[in-house]
Motif scaffolding. Structure first.
Motif, PDB file in Angstrom:
ATOM      1  N   GLU A 136       0.832  -1.211   0.000  1.00 46.78           N
ATOM      2  CA  GLU A 136       0.000   0.000   0.000  1.00 46.78           C
ATOM      3  C   GLU A 136       0.868   1.262   0.000  1.00 46.78           C
ATOM      4  OE1 GLU A 136      -3.200   0.390  -0.233  1.00 46.78           O
ATOM      5  OE2 GLU A 136      -3.839  -1.696  -0.141  1.00 46.78           O
ATOM      6  N   ASN A 137       1.977   1.222   0.727  1.00 52.58           N
ATOM      7  CA  ASN A 137       2.854   2.397   0.815  1.00 52.58           C
ATOM      8  C   ASN A 137       3.562   2.695  -0.505  1.00 52.58           C
ATOM      9  OD1 ASN A 137       2.220   2.719   3.520  1.00 52.58           O
ATOM     10  ND2 ASN A 137       3.955   1.480   4.226  1.00 52.58           N
ATOM     11  N   GLN A 138       3.746   1.671  -1.332  1.00 49.77           N
ATOM     12  CA  GLN A 138       4.471   1.837  -2.593  1.00 49.77           C
ATOM     13  C   GLN A 138       3.571   2.258  -3.762  1.00 49.77           C
ATOM     14  OE1 GLN A 138       6.096  -2.182  -2.767  1.00 49.77           O
ATOM     15  NE2 GLN A 138       8.175  -1.361  -2.567  1.00 49.77           N
ATOM     16  N   ARG A 139       2.287   2.013  -3.636  1.00 43.74           N
ATOM     17  CA  ARG A 139       1.409   2.113  -4.808  1.00 43.74           C
ATOM     18  C   ARG A 139       1.326   3.517  -5.398  1.00 43.74           C
ATOM     19  NH1 ARG A 139      -3.558  -2.204  -3.597  1.00 43.74           N
ATOM     20  NH2 ARG A 139      -2.179  -4.046  -3.678  1.00 43.74           N
ATOM     21  N   THR A 140       1.179   4.526  -4.564  1.00 47.18           N
ATOM     22  CA  THR A 140       1.061   5.898  -5.074  1.00 47.18           C
ATOM     23  C   THR A 140       2.325   6.304  -5.829  1.00 47.18           C
ATOM     24  OG1 THR A 140      -0.423   6.532  -3.278  1.00 47.18           O
ATOM     25  CG2 THR A 140       0.685   8.310  -4.463  1.00 47.18           C
ATOM     26  N   ASP A 141       3.490   6.018  -5.242  1.00 50.66           N
ATOM     27  CA  ASP A 141       4.753   6.366  -5.896  1.00 50.66           C
ATOM     28  C   ASP A 141       4.954   5.580  -7.185  1.00 50.66           C
ATOM     29  OD1 ASP A 141       5.397   8.202  -3.957  1.00 50.66           O
ATOM     30  OD2 ASP A 141       6.615   6.807  -2.773  1.00 50.66           O
ATOM     31  N   ARG A 142       4.540   4.315  -7.197  1.00 44.10           N
ATOM     32  CA  ARG A 142       4.716   3.502  -8.394  1.00 44.10           C
ATOM     33  C   ARG A 142       3.874   4.037  -9.556  1.00 44.10           C
ATOM     34  NH1 ARG A 142       6.921  -1.089  -8.145  1.00 44.10           N
ATOM     35  NH2 ARG A 142       8.409   0.295  -7.102  1.00 44.10           N
ATOM     36  N   ILE A 143       2.637   4.428  -9.261  1.00 42.18           N
ATOM     37  CA  ILE A 143       1.770   4.990 -10.302  1.00 42.18           C
ATOM     38  C   ILE A 143       2.353   6.297 -10.828  1.00 42.18           C
ATOM     39  CG2 ILE A 143      -0.485   6.033 -10.728  1.00 42.18           C
ATOM     40  CD1 ILE A 143      -1.679   3.896  -8.877  1.00 42.18           C
ATOM     41  N   LYS A 144       2.896   7.110  -9.934  1.00 41.19           N
ATOM     42  CA  LYS A 144       3.523   8.372 -10.368  1.00 41.19           C
ATOM     43  C   LYS A 144       4.697   8.108 -11.306  1.00 41.19           C
ATOM     44  CE  LYS A 144       2.327  11.307  -6.384  1.00 41.19           C
ATOM     45  NZ  LYS A 144       2.870  12.008  -5.193  1.00 41.19           N
ATOM     46  N   GLU A 145       5.484   7.064 -11.008  1.00 40.28           N
ATOM     47  CA  GLU A 145       6.624   6.709 -11.860  1.00 40.28           C
ATOM     48  C   GLU A 145       6.163   6.368 -13.276  1.00 40.28           C
ATOM     49  OE1 GLU A 145       9.787   4.748  -8.666  1.00 40.28           O
ATOM     50  OE2 GLU A 145       8.220   3.509  -9.548  1.00 40.28           O
ATOM     51  N   TYR A 146       5.082   5.616 -13.369  1.00 41.88           N
ATOM     52  CA  TYR A 146       4.582   5.212 -14.690  1.00 41.88           C
ATOM     53  C   TYR A 146       3.915   6.369 -15.424  1.00 41.88           C
ATOM     54  CZ  TYR A 146       5.747   0.279 -14.476  1.00 41.88           C
ATOM     55  OH  TYR A 146       6.442  -0.910 -14.461  1.00 41.88           O
ATOM     56  N   ILE A 147       3.210   7.222 -14.681  1.00 43.29           N
ATOM     57  CA  ILE A 147       2.595   8.393 -15.316  1.00 43.29           C
ATOM     58  C   ILE A 147       3.676   9.287 -15.909  1.00 43.29           C
ATOM     59  CG2 ILE A 147       1.361  10.552 -14.846  1.00 43.29           C
ATOM     60  CD1 ILE A 147      -0.382   8.990 -12.872  1.00 43.29           C
ATOM     61  N   SER A 148       4.768   9.468 -15.173  1.00 40.23           N
ATOM     62  CA  SER A 148       5.877  10.274 -15.670  1.00 40.23           C
ATOM     63  C   SER A 148       6.523   9.620 -16.889  1.00 40.23           C
ATOM     64  CB  SER A 148       6.915  10.461 -14.562  1.00 40.23           C
ATOM     65  OG  SER A 148       8.046  11.152 -15.037  1.00 40.23           O
ATOM     66  N   PHE A 149       6.670   8.309 -16.839  1.00 43.49           N
ATOM     67  CA  PHE A 149       7.294   7.569 -17.931  1.00 43.49           C
ATOM     68  C   PHE A 149       6.470   7.664 -19.215  1.00 43.49           C
ATOM     69  CE2 PHE A 149       8.161   3.560 -20.241  1.00 43.49           C
ATOM     70  CZ  PHE A 149       9.542   3.646 -20.345  1.00 43.49           C
ATOM     71  N   PHE A 150       5.132   7.662 -19.075  1.00 46.59           N
ATOM     72  CA  PHE A 150       4.233   7.681 -20.231  1.00 46.59           C
ATOM     73  C   PHE A 150       3.655   9.074 -20.483  1.00 46.59           C
ATOM     74  CE2 PHE A 150       4.206   3.156 -19.250  1.00 46.59           C
ATOM     75  CZ  PHE A 150       4.350   2.626 -20.514  1.00 46.59           C
ATOM     76  N   ASN A 151       4.363  10.085 -20.095  1.00 48.60           N
ATOM     77  CA  ASN A 151       3.911  11.458 -20.266  1.00 48.60           C
ATOM     78  C   ASN A 151       3.542  11.743 -21.723  1.00 48.60           C
ATOM     79  OD1 ASN A 151       3.377  14.117 -19.516  1.00 48.60           O
ATOM     80  ND2 ASN A 151       5.466  14.773 -19.989  1.00 48.60           N
ATOM     81  N   ASN A 152       2.384  12.376 -21.917  1.00 50.76           N
ATOM     82  CA  ASN A 152       1.893  12.813 -23.234  1.00 50.76           C
ATOM     83  C   ASN A 152       1.440  11.688 -24.176  1.00 50.76           C
ATOM     84  OD1 ASN A 152       2.461  15.529 -22.587  1.00 50.76           O
ATOM     85  ND2 ASN A 152       4.599  15.293 -23.243  1.00 50.76           N
ATOM     86  N   THR A 153       1.296  10.474 -23.662  1.00 53.80           N
ATOM     87  CA  THR A 153       0.774   9.416 -24.547  1.00 53.80           C
ATOM     88  C   THR A 153      -0.750   9.412 -24.575  1.00 53.80           C
ATOM     89  OG1 THR A 153       0.757   7.764 -22.772  1.00 53.80           O
ATOM     90  CG2 THR A 153       2.765   7.925 -24.124  1.00 53.80           C
ATOM     91  N   GLY A 154      -1.370   9.851 -23.476  1.00 51.29           N
ATOM     92  CA  GLY A 154      -2.833   9.834 -23.400  1.00 51.29           C
ATOM     93  C   GLY A 154      -3.407   8.453 -23.176  1.00 51.29           C
ATOM     94  N   TRP A 155      -2.569   7.462 -22.853  1.00 54.57           N
ATOM     95  CA  TRP A 155      -3.042   6.101 -22.657  1.00 54.57           C
ATOM     96  C   TRP A 155      -3.607   5.920 -21.246  1.00 54.57           C
ATOM     97  CZ3 TRP A 155       2.136   3.733 -24.832  1.00 54.57           C
ATOM     98  CH2 TRP A 155       2.174   3.946 -26.214  1.00 54.57           C
ATOM     99  N   ASN A 156      -4.639   5.089 -21.133  1.00 52.98           N
ATOM    100  CA  ASN A 156      -5.262   4.800 -19.844  1.00 52.98           C
ATOM    101  C   ASN A 156      -4.433   3.814 -19.029  1.00 52.98           C
ATOM    102  OD1 ASN A 156      -7.686   6.375 -20.101  1.00 52.98           O
ATOM    103  ND2 ASN A 156      -8.391   4.889 -21.606  1.00 52.98           N
ATOM    104  N   PHE A 157      -4.569   3.904 -17.695  1.00 54.44           N
ATOM    105  CA  PHE A 157      -3.872   3.014 -16.771  1.00 54.44           C
ATOM    106  C   PHE A 157      -4.862   2.108 -16.056  1.00 54.44           C
ATOM    107  CE2 PHE A 157      -0.497   6.028 -17.271  1.00 54.44           C
ATOM    108  CZ  PHE A 157       0.679   5.355 -16.934  1.00 54.44           C
ATOM    109  N   PHE A 158      -4.467   0.845 -15.858  1.00 54.79           N
ATOM    110  CA  PHE A 158      -5.228  -0.067 -15.010  1.00 54.79           C
ATOM    111  C   PHE A 158      -4.247  -0.856 -14.156  1.00 54.79           C
ATOM    112  CE2 PHE A 158      -9.120   0.692 -17.256  1.00 54.79           C
ATOM    113  CZ  PHE A 158     -10.113   0.265 -16.391  1.00 54.79           C
ATOM    114  N   CYS A 159      -4.602  -1.065 -12.894  1.00 51.81           N
ATOM    115  CA  CYS A 159      -3.810  -1.906 -12.002  1.00 51.81           C
ATOM    116  C   CYS A 159      -4.599  -3.166 -11.710  1.00 51.81           C
ATOM    117  CB  CYS A 159      -3.500  -1.181 -10.689  1.00 51.81           C
ATOM    118  SG  CYS A 159      -2.599   0.375 -10.917  1.00 51.81           S
TER     119      CYS A 159
END
Length: 314
Positions: A136-159
């Protein structure tokens, strides 16, 4: 294929490719979606070799999932052909699931796959699989890492988790909405379009991977030499049919053959027992399975041998 069943207005159908690096859980995810085992799985990377299609039919859609070999840097002709298979699929489907191991941050190898997909006019959904392993403690940071990695793609995320199924229902609903309106592509009761012989071959190879792990990684192939229907003993006056299967496990070195056979044939018996149980579920009946081991040096780099095993250039 002719449509034998009527579909409701607005019904959607299409092909969905699962793309990603080796060992991110694509095959396990497909089995979770369909609700039964249609793809082999193991902890060993690059388990998938065939472009398998698994079919899920729900009330308002039919999703044909295309499981692909993991995209990696190939080291032999077989590896090149597997990666080319995955690349080819990208341009042949209606929607793409880009699968990642959510327990790990994105890496440099992922950038190559993203580049492949950016040039395609196809809906892409990013799936962070193995989410059950992320605290639970890692999840927010992990999502932020992927959002930054996929910046400007406009693709949806699912966990989601392919193991416990959490998040999978919502993911299926999302994918369904990206598919074109169309009829059933397969009868509603069908879950795979793979011939039984290929599935048998893969179930045997799965047991090799599960039981030998690091010792015999990817230098193994399986060929089905003969399938015969036998009449088993009568029970209560009824003759039961039994399927006899003779198969050969190919390896590249004599030392690998020794590991596969084991002391007194113990390892081959264990592999055969596990494969037989899985094949019996596939065929819904008793099975006699006999395995042989053959050394074929450097088979992964021989075009003729690859063609015999179903890995010819496509």
């Amino acid at each position: 294929m002719s449509t034998l069943e009527p579909t409701p207005e607005g019904f959607r159908s299409g092909f969905v490719a699962l793309i990603g690096r080796p060992n991110v859980g694509k095959s396990t995810l497909i089995n979770q979606f369909v609700g039964e085992k249609v793809a082999i799985t193991s902890p060993v990377a690059q388990t998938t070799r065939n472009r398998l299609r698994a079919i899920l039919t729900i009330n308002k859609a039919q999703l044909v999932f295309v499981d692909t070999p993991g995209i990696h840097k190939p080291h032999h002709l077989l590896g090149e052909r597997l990666v080319n298979t995955s690349k080819k699929v990208i341009g042949e489907v209606d929607s793409i699931l880009l699968i990642f191991d959510g327990n790990e941050p994105p890496g440099s190898g992922d950038s190559y796959i993203v580049k492949l997909l950016k040039g395609q006019n196809i809906p892409v959904t990013i799936v962070l699989n193995k989410w059950d392993l992320v605290t639970e403690n890692q999840r927010t940071d992990r999502i932020k890492e992927y959002i930054s990695f996929f910046n400007n793609t406009g693709w949806n995320f699912f966990c989601c988790s392919a193991i416990n199924g959490k998040g999978c229902d919502g993911l299926i609903q999302k994918i369904s909405s990206t598919l074109p309106v169309g009829p059933l592509l397969y009868p509603s009761g069908v879950t795979s379009d793979q011939p039984e012989e290929i599935l048998m071959r893969e179930l045997i190879r799965e047991q090799v991977l599960l039981n030998t792990r690091e010792e015999i990684p990817h230098s193994v192939a399986v060929s089905i030499d003969r399938i015969e229907e036998m009449t088993a003993s009568k029970k209560k006056g009824v003759s039961k049919k039994r399927i006899a299967i003779l198969a050969t496990v190919l390896v590249e070195r004599k030392s690998q053959k020794g590991i596969l056979i084991g002391k007194g044939g113990s390892m081959l018996k264990k592999i055969g027992k596990g494969a037989r149980m899985q094949i019996q579920k596939l065929l819904n009946g008793p099975v006699y399975l006999e395995l042989f081991v053959k050394v074929v040096p450097d088979w992964r780099s021989k075009p003729a041998r690859l063609a015999e095993l179903g890995f010819g250039e496509k």
